[in-house]
Structure formats: structure tokens, C-alpha cells
Design a protein around this motif. Structure first.
Motif, mmCIF file in Angstrom:
data_model
loop_
_atom_site.group_PDB
_atom_site.id
_atom_site.type_symbol
_atom_site.label_atom_id
_atom_site.label_comp_id
_atom_site.label_asym_id
_atom_site.label_seq_id
_atom_site.Cartn_x
_atom_site.Cartn_y
_atom_site.Cartn_z
ATOM 1 N N MET A 74 -12.837 0.459 -8.738
ATOM 2 C CA MET A 74 -11.799 0.904 -9.694
ATOM 3 C C MET A 74 -12.098 0.411 -11.111
ATOM 4 N N ARG A 77 -12.775 2.144 -16.202
ATOM 5 C CA ARG A 77 -11.662 2.210 -17.161
ATOM 6 C C ARG A 77 -12.044 1.744 -18.551
ATOM 7 N N THR A 294 -12.374 11.602 -7.797
ATOM 8 C CA THR A 294 -12.192 10.161 -7.978
ATOM 9 C C THR A 294 -12.736 9.717 -9.333
ATOM 10 N N CYS A 295 -12.789 8.411 -9.535
ATOM 11 C CA CYS A 295 -13.354 7.832 -10.752
ATOM 12 C C CYS A 295 -14.559 6.975 -10.338
ATOM 13 N N CYS A 298 -14.643 4.221 -7.095
ATOM 14 C CA CYS A 298 -13.313 4.134 -6.490
ATOM 15 C C CYS A 298 -13.221 4.909 -5.188
ATOM 16 N N VAL A 300 -10.525 5.210 -3.461
ATOM 17 C CA VAL A 300 -9.147 5.670 -3.263
ATOM 18 C C VAL A 300 -9.027 7.178 -3.501
ATOM 19 N N ALA A 301 -9.695 7.644 -4.554
ATOM 20 C CA ALA A 301 -9.676 9.077 -4.897
ATOM 21 C C ALA A 301 -8.251 9.616 -4.996
ATOM 22 N N CYS A 302 -7.481 9.040 -5.901
ATOM 23 C CA CYS A 302 -6.071 9.457 -6.030
ATOM 24 C C CYS A 302 -5.907 10.713 -6.865
ATOM 25 N N CYS A 502 -8.481 -0.360 -12.869
ATOM 26 C CA CYS A 502 -7.377 0.584 -12.715
ATOM 27 C C CYS A 502 -6.110 -0.164 -12.311
ATOM 28 N N PHE A 504 -3.888 0.666 -10.412
ATOM 29 C CA PHE A 504 -3.567 0.788 -8.987
ATOM 30 C C PHE A 504 -4.285 -0.263 -8.140
#
Ligand code: SF4
Lengths: 609, 92
Positions: A74, A77, A294-295, A298, A300-302, A502, A504
Motif C-alpha cells: 500500500m 502514495r 489496484t495500486c 497492494c 487489497v485491490a479496493c 494508504c 486503509f
């Protein structure tokens, strides 16, 4: 500089002179303020808090943290830091994607831009060099066309484009920078500052080149442990299992509405009733979801990519049908047509306007229409989605009533002679949590250093019981303890925003994981207490800047509606927000005097000598 | 009685709303027992090893999380109450 992890290279760009200088980071600043948000604010303080946000003298900082673009999860950023033309405070707004990582891979911790170009320019960044290049061919274009233009010119491989759209060029006060079509550094009008400098884009070409940790031996376990928390099935970050990963941020729409904490129709109501379902993450997944982007780094891939299947915008694909903008342009405006919500968010991204803020002048206009306050300025009824599409264009191009709205919610409400219709703090519109149903948000909005904001202290994490492994759960309708809770989250987030991870990550990681990763990457000792102390220092630094910029006693407030008009909806019925009580608790925890940092506190934290 | 399910619980129960045939004077705790009996996969989503609701799980009675009601999970459900069950959710 003795610290590892950093590139130790900041580009200082003077657009008036057309020059670029490269300097290292003062080590004392790196140690005290870490990077990204914290370091950016330190540069802003040095530049002077009295600066007019739209003058060439304002500084616009594109800042990475020491974890940006590393193996840390994450960590894609970047913080864009400047003095906000919307609020007059210092502001920082972060975006994900890959541009932050690429800036690091190109050899930079940050780019500081001052001055004003004589004609439109963009910055081209590659191999440790920044060049100022002519942007006349893209001036006047939206973000999507601008991104496409640079992809054609430089090739898509290893390329990131951060751009403003027409809203930034037209000095809409809540214009933003958008990265890679959909990822916005949304809040605070940083894109307006770019427009004022005739800076259209930052174009970065850099292949992957992960920075190495200063202490490799300590890095491995620190990284592994942080990743384990993200992957833990009990956390909402858990890939393809947790609510955030499966549905994205918009998984919140139904719960906040059900508990009477979803500001609806310019916060006249606290729930969107059955309409919430129609714009919710669940509905999106069942009907229009096509991918889960995703970013950098990461799992999570929100991000949730959607494709509109029918109607006037059939075929539109976009990936930011997030909770906040879906609320702002949905429930906040009485609009339950998910396709139009997607279209409106995409328009905001293309024009380069904060999609959270954009809903505010529109919902004010709608309430003014309902109450008969528009005085010959036309009108717009709740949920008029086609009217909203046209109005968003007018705001971006400052046409007609859009010219008033482009100056923000406060200006719009004043224009109609009813300033009380503005749901703002320090000029910035509230996000998607009603502080009558989630009380912590009330004191968090009031004391946020960048105007109303949910991300300075994400108190719903505790009020909804989603701190790592459910460690902390508090009653959303209780006010006691929320002042202290807000301080804790503000300090923790100030640190992670400076790493820059991130937000999150805080649903999985805690101060311990942050400390271990930071310590290993940079090669210093760092404890949980250090994390919170550094975070506290950064929060006080911002407050000191704002105090010097004119935000003195009494600057922390909430719109009267939240204090005086009780919620009428289930879950929070009868409740107002007890701000005074929470503020007293908060100031006591901070050691501030009615919102002002005393000199003794500044010395204690090492902000002044 | 109708119970609304959200997010990751929906694919488990197969729909947004499920009708449960319940007697009178049933508490929230008893309702949860009925729910996990009918949908055994929900047990691990909602309840910890001691059989108590996880702190991140929400069982709302008319929008209020049951543990915060005066009688907590022993609250009697009244005809016409709206029941919503959520797994852990957040974002922002
Ligand atoms: S959680 Fe979402 S926003 Fe954050 S880094 Fe991952 S994909 Fe990006």
C-alpha cells in the motif's frame, strides 16, 4: 544525509525563472517530519503561511515518503501539499496508482513548484532530472485527453501522468490533480493552485527500481509482518474476502444509511432510506462491476472498475465509483441513479474537480430551490441527474451560476443569502458521515487542519469496530472519549500519511507495524511511542501554520445544522452532535488553548527552538 | 420476520432479504442462533469461538447496533422492527 531509504533529492522548480535546482533534504526535517505530508508542511511553513494561495509565491509540493514506491504494501502514495485556495489552510491530498512510485523510481522524494510560467507548461521527469516543457497543445483539454496525449507522445510503458483538467485552468477553487485518469488528489483545491501557475501536468517516465531498505535484515520481518495483517481474514483488507477488497469503499453506503449517519439532501436527513441500496457497493457489484484494479504493491485491490450497461452513457468505463463521491453526487443530492453517479464522478475526474466538494454547491442549490431562495437564478430539484450533469460542466467552465459555485459551498450559500446552507468547516464541505450518527466525525471535522475531512482522524474505524482485528469498538452515538480518540487517530494518520502509506492500511496495521517498517527502511530506531510523537508533531506543525495564517481561537466549529437540528431517521433519531463537550476533551488532550498551539507545546515538540 | 443481509454475507444467504419464521418474544441472540442454524456458513462470519458476536459484526435493530441497546443482545424483537446484519465494513 545520514538516513537511508530516501533518494535525498528534491527538485525545486521556479516556473517564473524557468529553472530547476536539486537539493537534499535537511536531515533534521526528515527526522522530525518523515516525508510526504509532514515534510511538505515543513516546506510550506518555510515558504510563509501568509502567502496568497493563488499568487506565484505559493508553493505546490508533490511529496513522497520514505516508504513510497518500496516493497512496502500500500505504498503507492503521494501527498500534494500547498496552501488551499478553498480553505486558506495548509492542505495535503494524497493519491494512489503508480505515479508516486514512479517519482521515487525516477530518483526523487519530491518536487516543489513555485512561481508562475509565462505560458502553459508541464514537468517531464526521468532519470533524476526534471524538465519544464511546453504544454500549449494540452491546455484546454480534460484529464482523460491529456493522459492520452502524453501516452501517445511518450509511450504507455513506465509512464504516469498527473494532470489538471479545465477546472484547474479556470481556477475552480476545488479543482484537483488527477493521476492516471481516475485517481484524484481530490481535496483542498491543489489543482486550482496548479492552474494559477499554468502548470498542466507532471509526466513521469521511470521503470521499476525499488529502493532498498537501510537495514535489510530488519526489513524482511517488518514487511512480512505488515503483509500478514493485511492478508488476515479477520480484517476488511483481506484480499477477495474482506468487505473493502470485495466491494470497495462503497461497501459503506448501506450501513451508514441504516444507522442514520449518511448525510442526505444537504444533510437535512441522515439516511437515504431504500435508495441507498441503489447506489451501494453491493448494487454496483451485482450490476456494473467489471474489474478490480489496484495500486502499486497492494493486494487489497479496493478500486472497482465499472461499465455502464444502458442509457445515455452506455459503454462508459471508470474506476472511482467510491463511497465518498457516490455519496456527494448521490444521496447528498437525492440522486439514486447509479449510472448518472458514475457519469458525474467521471466528469469530475475529467474536468479535474474534487468529486466530494462538487456535490456541495449542487445540493445547496437544490435546497435553495426547495426553500424558494434562488431569487431568479433558476433552480434544480433533488435528484435531477441530467440537470446535475449540465451543472457540473458549468462549474468547470465557470458559466452562469456555475461561476458562483466554482468558488465553493460557502460562496454558493452566501450568494443565495443563506450561509447556513453550507455544510462546511473552514470552507471545505463535509464528507459522507453525519456527525449526528457517528459522533467522532463531528470533532474530527471541526479540528481537521485542512477543513472538514474524514481522513485526518478516521474515527468510524473504532465506531464501526474495524480497527485491526476489531481491537477497538466504541458506541457511535456516545460523545465521551471521542475527543481523545480523534487525537489518537490524527497522530497515527499524520505519521502514516508521511510514510506515505494508504489510509486503509490502518484497517490492518497499527503503530507497531508502521514503526518497524519505517525503522528498517530509514535505518533508525523507532517505537510505537515515537510514531505517535512524530504524528503529534506533524499535527501541531499544521495547526501552527494555520494559526499563523489567521485561524485563531474559535476556528474549530461545525455547521449549525449538526448541532441544532436533531436527526429524524432510525439509528440516530433525536440526536445532535455534542461538539462543545468533545472539543473541550480534545483541547485538553492536545494541550491547545481554544484551537491555538501554545509556544510551550511548540517547544516541547521541537517545532520551534 | 424479514432480515436484511449486506456485503459479503449476501452471497452466503443468496439474497438481500431472507424471511424467517419466528415465534413471539424472540431476542436478538435467539434470532442470531436461528440465522446461523439455517445458514451454517454464517456461524464463522458472525460468531467467535465463545458463540458471541464479533465486535466488527453488526446486528441492527431499527438502525441501532444491538449491543448498544439497553438490553443488548437480550433485547426482544418487536413486530415491525427492521433487522439488518452487516459483516465488517469500512472504507472512506
Ligand atoms: S487499499 Fe485501495 S486505495 Fe489503498 S493502496 Fe490498495 S488499492 Fe490503492
Amino acid at each position: 544525509m545520514a538516513l537511508g531509504g530516501y533518494a535525498n533529492r528534491i527538485a525545486h522548480v521556479d516556473l517564473t525563472a524557468g529553472t530547476v535546482e536539486y537539493r537534499g533534504i535537511p536531515e533534521d526535517w526528515a527526522r522530525k517530519y518523515v516525508g510526504a505530508r509532514g515534510l511538505g508542511v515543513r516546506y510550506m511553513l518555510e515558504n510563509g503561511p501568509q502567502v496568497d494561495p493563488l499568487s506565484p509565491d505559493n508553493l505546490l509540493c508533490f511529496m513522497n515518503g520514505p516508504l513510497t514506491g518500496t516493497e512496502a504494501n500500500m505504498s503507492g502514495r503521494m501527498a500534494i501539499v500547498t496552501k488551499s485556495p478553498l480553505t486558506g489552510t495548509v492542505t495535503d491530498s494524497h493519491h494512489g496508482g503508480w505515479s508516486a512510485a514512479r517519482l521515487r523510481w525516477a530518483g526523487f522524494d519530491g518536487v516543489l513548484v513555485k512561481g508562475k510560467a509565462s505560458s502553459p507548461v508541464y514537468l517531464f521527469i526521468q532519470d533524476g532530472k526534471v524538465e519544464i516543457r511546453d504544454a500549449s497543445e494540452v491546455w484546454g483539454k480534460g484529464v482523460h485527453d491529456t493522459v492520452r496525449f502524453f501516452r501517445e507522445r511518450y509511450g504507455e510503458k513506465d509512464l504516469s501522468v498527473i494532470a489538471i483538467g479545465q477546472a484547474g485552468e479556470n481556477l475552480v477553487r476545488f479543482a484537483c490533480w488527477v493521476n492516471e485518469d481516475d485517481r484524484a488528489s481530490g481535496r483542498g483545491g491543489t489543482g486550482c493552485v496548479g492552474g494559477s501557475k499554468l502548470l498542466k501536468a507532471i509526466v513521469i517516465k521511470a521503470p521499476k527500481k525499488m529502493p532498498k531498505a537501510a537495514n535489510l535484515e530488519a526489513w524482511k520481518p517488518a514487511h512480512k509482518r505488515a503483509l500478514a495483517t493485511i492478508m488476515d481474514e479477520r480484517n476488511i483488507t483481506s484480499p477477495r474476502k474482506g468487505g473493502l477488497s470485495v466491494y470497495g469503499t462503497n461497501v459503506l453506503m448501506n450501513i451508514t444509511s441504516a444507522m442514520g449517519a449518511l448525510p442526505t439532501k444537504n444533510s437535512m436527513l441522515t439516511s437515504f432510506g431504500p435508495s441507498a441500496e441503489k447506489i451501494s457497493g453491493e448494487y454496483v457489484k451485482e450490476h456494473i462491476l467489471v474489474d478490480d484494479p489496484t495500486c502499486h504493491a497492494c493486494p487489497v485491490a479496493c478500486k472497482k472498475e465499472v461499465e455502464i450497461k444502458e442509457g445515455p452513457w452506455k459503454g462508459l468505463r471508470m474506476e472511482s465509483l467510491e463511497y465518498e463521491p457516490a455519496w456527494s453526487l448521490g444521496a447528498n443530492c437525492g440522486n439514486d441513479d447509479v449510472n448518472t453517479v458514475a457519469k458525474l464522478i467521471d466528469l469530475c475526474n475529467d474536468y479535474g474537480m474534487d468529486a466530494i466538494e462538487t456535490g456541495h454547491p449542487i445540493s445547496i442549490y437544490m435546497e435553495a430551490t426547495e426553500r424558494g431562495y434562488t431569487n431568479g437564478d433558476g433552480g434544480l430539484v433533488w435528484g435531477d441527474s441530467m440537470g446535475m450533469v449540465e451543472l457540473v460542466r458549468k462549474i468547470a467552465f465557470r458559466e452562469g451560476i456555475g461561476n458562483v459555485m466554482a468558488d465553493g459551498a460557502d460562496a454558493t450559500a452566501r450568494h443565495f443569502g443563506h450561509p447556513e446552507l453550507a455544510m462546511t468547516v473552514k470552507g471545505q464541505g463535509v464528507p459522507a458521515y453525519d456527525p449526528r450518527g457517528l459522533k467522532g466525525m463531528g470533532v474530527a471535522y471541526a479540528t481537521s487542519n485542512r477543513g472538514a475531512c474524514h481522513l485526518r482522524a478516521y474515527t468510524p474505524a473504532a465506531e464501526l469496530g474495524v480497527t485491526p482485528l476489531g481491537a477497538l469498538k466504541v458506541d457511535p452515538l456516545a460523545w465521551k472519549g471521542k475527543g481523545e480518540l480523534t487525537k489518537l487517530f490524527q497522530d497515527l494518520h499524520a505519521f502514516s500519511d508521511s510514510l506515505d502509506l494508504c489510509k486503509f492500511s490502518a484497517f490492518a496495521e497499527g503503530a507497531e507495524e508502521y514503526a518497524a517498517q519505517y525503522a528498517a527502511m530509514v535505518g533508525v530506531e523507532c517505537t510505537i511511542e515515537d510514531v505517535l510523537k512524530i504524528g503529534e508533531r506533524i499535527y501541531n506543525l499544521e495547526r501552527y501554520y494555520n494559526n499563523l495564517a489567521g485561524f485563531r481561537e474559535g476556528s474549530d466549529y461545525l455547521p449549525a445544522r449538526f448541532l441544532k437540528e436533531p436527526s429524524t431517521m432510525p439509528g440516530s433519531q433525536g440526536h445532535v452532535c455534542e461538539l462543545d463537550e468533545m472539543l473541550a476533551e480534545y483541547y485538553a488532550a492536545r494541550g491547545w488553548v481554544n484551537g491555538v498551539v501554545p509556544e510551550s507545546k511548540l517547544r516541547e515538540l521541537g517545532i520551534i527552538e | 420476520m424479514q432480515v436484511n443481509f449486506y456485503a459479503t454475507l449476501r452471497p452466503i444467504v443468496g439474497s438481500r432479504t431472507v424471511e424467517f419464521d419466528l415465534g413471539e418474544n424472540i431476542t436478538v441472540k435467539q434470532l442470531v442462533d436461528v440465522v446461523v442454524t439455517r445458514f451454517p456458513r454464517l456461524r464463522e462470519e458472525l460468531l467467535n469461538a465463545d458463540g458471541n458476536l464479533y465486535p466488527h459484526v453488526h446486528v441492527f435493530v431499527n438502525g441501532r447496533d444491538a449491543p448498544y441497546l439497553p438490553n443488548g443482545v437480550e433485547t426482544l424483537i418487536q413486530p415491525g422492527d427492521t433487522i439488518d446484519i452487516f459483516p465488517a465494513v469500512a472504507g472512506g
